[in-house]
Design a protein around this motif. Structure first.
Motif, PDB file in Angstrom:
ATOM      1  N   LYS A 152       0.805  -1.215   0.000  1.00 22.21           N
ATOM      2  CA  LYS A 152       0.000   0.000   0.000  1.00 22.21           C
ATOM      3  C   LYS A 152       0.844   1.274   0.000  1.00 22.21           C
ATOM      4  O   LYS A 152       0.482   2.262  -0.631  1.00 22.21           O
ATOM      5  N   TYR A 153       1.967   1.249   0.712  1.00 23.33           N
ATOM      6  CA  TYR A 153       2.727   2.482   0.899  1.00 23.33           C
ATOM      7  C   TYR A 153       4.053   2.536   0.141  1.00 23.33           C
ATOM      8  O   TYR A 153       4.464   3.595  -0.295  1.00 23.33           O
ATOM      9  N   GLU A 166      -2.427   2.817  10.847  1.00 22.72           N
ATOM     10  CA  GLU A 166      -3.184   1.740  10.197  1.00 22.72           C
ATOM     11  C   GLU A 166      -3.316   0.591  11.179  1.00 22.72           C
ATOM     12  O   GLU A 166      -2.346   0.210  11.834  1.00 22.72           O
TER      13      GLU A 166
END
Length: 167
Positions: A152-153, A166
């Motif tokens: 995701k990052y 998160e």
């Protein structure tokens, strides 16, 4: 007549509105800044820190994270344990990726968020004092968090920022 003039009421309204807007902005906390793992000249900024007496799966996850970051960037981040020798006046690095339940104050703060039900899916990723904390109730949960961090990052569309939180 004890009425407040309309002009005064408007000024009071705008003053209250300005104060409320200021409080709202202050309440939003610090601005989110991008987190860079590697400097512009290709040197690692962050170190990967694992507990000195980590379980095998947490050690494996720290090694996997280093390998994945190297594959993405060509730069290998160092892996260290959280042990600091007081006699040598050792201090923690400013920029660290804390994997698992390290003894760093930032990890300890994040670990307090767990309720202790030992759910394998329970993890927290958070930036605290410039350190990226990746904690889980189990080694498997730490691995799940690292998967999300990478997908995701680090390779995804979301930017890694100081506002990371998160669960």
């Amino acid at each position: 007549d004890h009425r407040i003039p309309r002009v005064v009421m408007r000024k009071v309204f705008w003053l209250i509105l300005a104060v409320a807007a200021t409080l709202l902005l202050i309440g939003c906390g610090e601005s989110e800044e991008p987190v860079k793992l590697i400097s512009d000249d290709g040197a690692p900024i962050y170190s990967i820190i694992r507990p000195d007496e980590a379980e095998k799966d947490v050690i494996s996850e720290a090694i996997r994270l280093r390998a994945d970051i190297k594959e993405l960037t060509g730069v290998e981040l160092p892996i260290k344990t959280d042990y600091l020798e007081a006699k040598k006046n050792e201090v923690a690095d400013e920029f660290e990726i804390l994997i698992g339940a390290t003894e760093r104050p930032e990890s300890i703060e994040v670990m307090k968020d767990f309720d202790g039900d030992n759910d394998n899916a329970m993890y927290i990723m958070r930036v605290v004092n410039g350190k990226i904390v990746i904690a889980g109730e189990t080694g498997h949960a730490v691995g799940m968090a690292l998967d999300i961090l990478l997908d995701k990052y680090l390779t995804g569309e979301n930017e890694l920022t100081t506002g990371l939180y998160e669960t």
